[in-house]
Write a protein that holds these residues in place. Structure first.
Motif, mmCIF file in Angstrom:
data_model
loop_
_atom_site.group_PDB
_atom_site.id
_atom_site.type_symbol
_atom_site.label_atom_id
_atom_site.label_comp_id
_atom_site.label_asym_id
_atom_site.label_seq_id
_atom_site.Cartn_x
_atom_site.Cartn_y
_atom_site.Cartn_z
ATOM 1 N N SER A 4 42.306 -50.505 23.411
ATOM 2 C CA SER A 4 43.154 -49.878 24.105
ATOM 3 C C SER A 4 43.890 -51.068 25.258
ATOM 4 O O SER A 4 42.902 -51.771 25.632
ATOM 5 N N LEU A 5 44.971 -50.479 25.645
ATOM 6 C CA LEU A 5 45.406 -51.320 26.786
ATOM 7 C C LEU A 5 44.850 -51.288 27.923
ATOM 8 O O LEU A 5 44.966 -51.973 29.275
ATOM 9 N N TYR A 6 44.220 -49.999 28.290
ATOM 10 C CA TYR A 6 43.928 -49.382 29.592
ATOM 11 C C TYR A 6 42.431 -49.982 29.745
ATOM 12 O O TYR A 6 41.460 -49.555 29.416
ATOM 13 N N ALA A 7 42.700 -51.277 30.489
ATOM 14 C CA ALA A 7 41.286 -52.020 30.478
ATOM 15 C C ALA A 7 40.789 -51.606 31.963
ATOM 16 O O ALA A 7 39.532 -51.971 32.194
ATOM 17 N N VAL A 8 41.343 -51.304 33.074
ATOM 18 C CA VAL A 8 40.915 -51.237 34.361
ATOM 19 C C VAL A 8 40.920 -49.724 34.827
ATOM 20 O O VAL A 8 41.704 -48.817 34.711
ATOM 21 N N THR A 9 39.574 -49.414 35.461
ATOM 22 C CA THR A 9 39.275 -48.067 35.789
ATOM 23 C C THR A 9 39.737 -47.871 37.331
ATOM 24 O O THR A 9 39.969 -46.879 37.697
ATOM 25 N N ALA A 10 39.220 -49.000 37.912
ATOM 26 C CA ALA A 10 39.546 -49.168 39.484
ATOM 27 C C ALA A 10 39.691 -50.501 40.043
ATOM 28 O O ALA A 10 38.962 -51.300 39.587
ATOM 29 N N GLU A 91 35.413 -58.883 29.484
ATOM 30 C CA GLU A 91 34.910 -59.232 31.048
ATOM 31 C C GLU A 91 35.860 -60.423 31.019
ATOM 32 O O GLU A 91 36.497 -60.593 32.275
ATOM 33 N N LEU A 92 35.991 -61.323 30.115
ATOM 34 C CA LEU A 92 37.111 -62.482 30.288
ATOM 35 C C LEU A 92 38.463 -62.242 30.990
ATOM 36 O O LEU A 92 39.062 -62.601 31.712
ATOM 37 N N MET A 93 38.742 -60.836 30.443
ATOM 38 C CA MET A 93 40.228 -60.383 30.931
ATOM 39 C C MET A 93 40.193 -59.736 31.988
ATOM 40 O O MET A 93 41.351 -60.270 32.990
ATOM 41 N N LEU A 94 39.194 -58.997 32.307
ATOM 42 C CA LEU A 94 38.839 -58.674 33.601
ATOM 43 C C LEU A 94 39.005 -59.551 34.726
ATOM 44 O O LEU A 94 39.647 -59.531 36.076
ATOM 45 N N HIS A 95 38.238 -60.676 34.465
ATOM 46 C CA HIS A 95 37.946 -61.735 35.325
ATOM 47 C C HIS A 95 39.249 -62.371 35.539
ATOM 48 O O HIS A 95 39.629 -63.068 36.604
ATOM 49 N N SER A 96 39.912 -62.824 34.520
ATOM 50 C CA SER A 96 41.221 -63.617 34.730
ATOM 51 C C SER A 96 42.318 -62.766 35.356
ATOM 52 O O SER A 96 43.053 -63.412 36.307
ATOM 53 N N ALA A 97 42.226 -61.466 35.122
ATOM 54 C CA ALA A 97 43.205 -60.715 36.200
ATOM 55 C C ALA A 97 42.640 -60.552 37.618
ATOM 56 O O ALA A 97 43.668 -60.633 38.592
ATOM 57 N N LEU A 127 51.863 -54.569 46.607
ATOM 58 C CA LEU A 127 52.948 -54.883 45.605
ATOM 59 C C LEU A 127 52.338 -56.016 44.608
ATOM 60 O O LEU A 127 52.518 -55.874 43.444
ATOM 61 N N CYS A 128 51.239 -56.945 45.117
ATOM 62 C CA CYS A 128 50.466 -57.845 44.352
ATOM 63 C C CYS A 128 49.656 -57.171 43.357
ATOM 64 O O CYS A 128 49.649 -57.527 42.062
ATOM 65 N N LEU A 129 48.900 -56.154 43.521
ATOM 66 C CA LEU A 129 48.201 -55.482 42.971
ATOM 67 C C LEU A 129 49.075 -54.654 41.833
ATOM 68 O O LEU A 129 48.821 -54.656 40.688
ATOM 69 N N ASP A 134 49.210 -52.279 36.083
ATOM 70 C CA ASP A 134 50.237 -51.042 36.158
ATOM 71 C C ASP A 134 49.453 -49.927 35.408
ATOM 72 O O ASP A 134 49.254 -49.647 34.182
ATOM 73 N N ASP A 135 49.099 -48.928 36.315
ATOM 74 C CA ASP A 135 48.449 -47.643 35.691
ATOM 75 C C ASP A 135 47.210 -47.941 34.754
ATOM 76 O O ASP A 135 47.029 -47.262 33.724
ATOM 77 N N GLY A 136 46.224 -49.146 35.171
ATOM 78 C CA GLY A 136 45.047 -49.336 34.428
ATOM 79 C C GLY A 136 45.418 -50.355 33.471
ATOM 80 O O GLY A 136 44.484 -50.738 32.647
ATOM 81 N N ILE A 137 46.609 -51.000 33.183
ATOM 82 C CA ILE A 137 46.973 -51.776 32.262
ATOM 83 C C ILE A 137 47.098 -53.221 32.917
ATOM 84 O O ILE A 137 47.901 -53.263 33.821
ATOM 85 N N ILE A 138 46.501 -54.106 32.397
ATOM 86 C CA ILE A 138 46.550 -55.493 32.914
ATOM 87 C C ILE A 138 48.027 -55.877 32.602
ATOM 88 O O ILE A 138 48.254 -56.164 31.306
ATOM 89 N N VAL A 139 48.903 -56.374 33.211
ATOM 90 C CA VAL A 139 50.270 -56.721 32.944
ATOM 91 C C VAL A 139 50.533 -58.216 33.023
ATOM 92 O O VAL A 139 51.549 -58.804 32.847
ATOM 93 N N GLU A 140 49.849 -58.937 34.109
ATOM 94 C CA GLU A 140 50.031 -60.467 34.264
ATOM 95 C C GLU A 140 48.736 -60.914 34.805
ATOM 96 O O GLU A 140 47.918 -60.357 35.503
ATOM 97 N N THR A 141 48.611 -62.391 34.301
ATOM 98 C CA THR A 141 47.407 -62.864 34.720
ATOM 99 C C THR A 141 47.727 -64.323 35.354
ATOM 100 O O THR A 141 47.094 -65.305 35.376
ATOM 101 N N ASP A 142 49.124 -64.720 35.684
ATOM 102 C CA ASP A 142 49.337 -65.813 36.226
ATOM 103 C C ASP A 142 49.847 -65.543 37.714
ATOM 104 O O ASP A 142 50.674 -64.717 38.215
ATOM 105 N N SER A 143 48.905 -66.296 38.669
ATOM 106 C CA SER A 143 49.115 -66.031 40.205
ATOM 107 C C SER A 143 50.448 -66.559 40.676
ATOM 108 O O SER A 143 50.952 -65.706 41.593
ATOM 109 N N THR A 144 50.921 -67.581 40.004
ATOM 110 C CA THR A 144 52.169 -67.911 40.793
ATOM 111 C C THR A 144 53.445 -66.989 40.421
ATOM 112 O O THR A 144 54.258 -66.823 41.078
#
Length: 185
Positions: A4-10, A91-97, A127-129, A134-144
Motif C-alpha cells: 500500500s502507498l499509505y505508510a504513515v498513520t500519524a 522502517e527505512l522509508m519511514l526513517h528517510s521521510a 507546509l513542510c509536513l 499527503d494523506d498518509g502517503i510519503i510523497v517526497e524524501t528530499d529535504s532541499t
C-alpha cells in the motif's frame, strides 16, 4: 503481503516535557486494515502519545515498536519528531521521510529547531509536513526539494534590486538628456 502507498498513520511533535506541539493523524478511507489499532479519538491519541513519549524521551534510539505501531523518531533540542506507521511498514522509508522532513525544517528555521521557533513558524512546519506526507502517503524524501517548495520568496531583496535599477535607469536618462542639451548649445 499487502502492499500500500499509505505508510504513515500519524506524525507527531512532542516536547521534552511530554506535551503535544503538533499532531496529525491520517485516516484515509482506502487505508487497508493493518495490524495496528486505530487512534481515532482524542483520548486514545493522548494516551498513545503519553506512552510513546515515556518510552522514547531519552535520546539513544530512532525506532521502536510500541502499542502495535511502528514509531520512527528523532530528537532535536527540546522536541521529538515522530512518524508512526503499521508494524508491517518499511522502517527505512519511514526513517528517510522523517529525516527529510527534519532536515527541511532545519533549513527553513536556520538550524534553530526548538519549541518556540516551531510554534512561531508553524505555518512553514505544516507546509513542510504537507510537502512530505499527503494523506498518509510519503510523497517526497528530499529535504532541499521540500524546503524549496515551502520557502517564502524574499520580497525585500527584490524591491531593492528593482528600485536600484529604476534609479540607475532614471540617472542614465537624465545624464543623456543633459549631455544632449549641452551639445545643442
Amino acid at each position: 503481503m499487502n502492499l500500500s502507498l499509505y505508510a504513515v498513520t500519524a506524525f507527531l511533535i512532542i516536547d521534552t516535557d511530554g506535551h503535544r506541539v503538533l499532531a496529525k493523524y491520517y485516516h484515509p478511507r482506502s487505508h487497508p486494515q493493518g495490524e495496528s489499532k486505530k487512534l481515532t479519538t482524542l483520548k486514545e491519541q493522548r494516551a498513545f502519545e503519553k506512552g510513546l513519549w515515556q518510552k522514547t524521551k531519552k535520546a539513544g534510539g530512532d525506532i521502536i515498536l510500541f502499542d502495535s505501531h511502528l514509531a520512527v523518531y528523532k530528537h532535536s533540542l527540546d522536541l521529538i519528531f515522530y512518524l508512526i506507521g503499521d508494524p508491517t511498514e518499511n522502517e527505512l522509508m519511514l526513517h528517510s521521510a522523517l529525516v527529510a522532513f527534519s532536515d527541511a525544517v532545519h533549513l527553513l528555521l536556520r538550524n534553530q529547531v526548538e519549541k518556540r521557533a516551531v510554534l512561531e513558524n508553524l505555518d512553514l512546519v505544516l507546509l513542510c509536513l504537507d510537502e512530505t506526507i499527503d494523506d498518509g502517503i510519503i510523497v517526497e524524501t528530499d529535504s532541499t526539494t521540500i524546503a524549496s517548495r515551502v520557502s517564502r520568496p524574499r520580497a525585500d531583496t527584490t524591491e531593492i534590486v528593482i528600485n536600484e535599477q529604476t534609479l540607475l535607469s532614471a540617472y542614465q536618462t537624465v545624464k543623456e538628456k543633459v549631455q544632449h542639451r549641452i551639445g545643442q548649445l
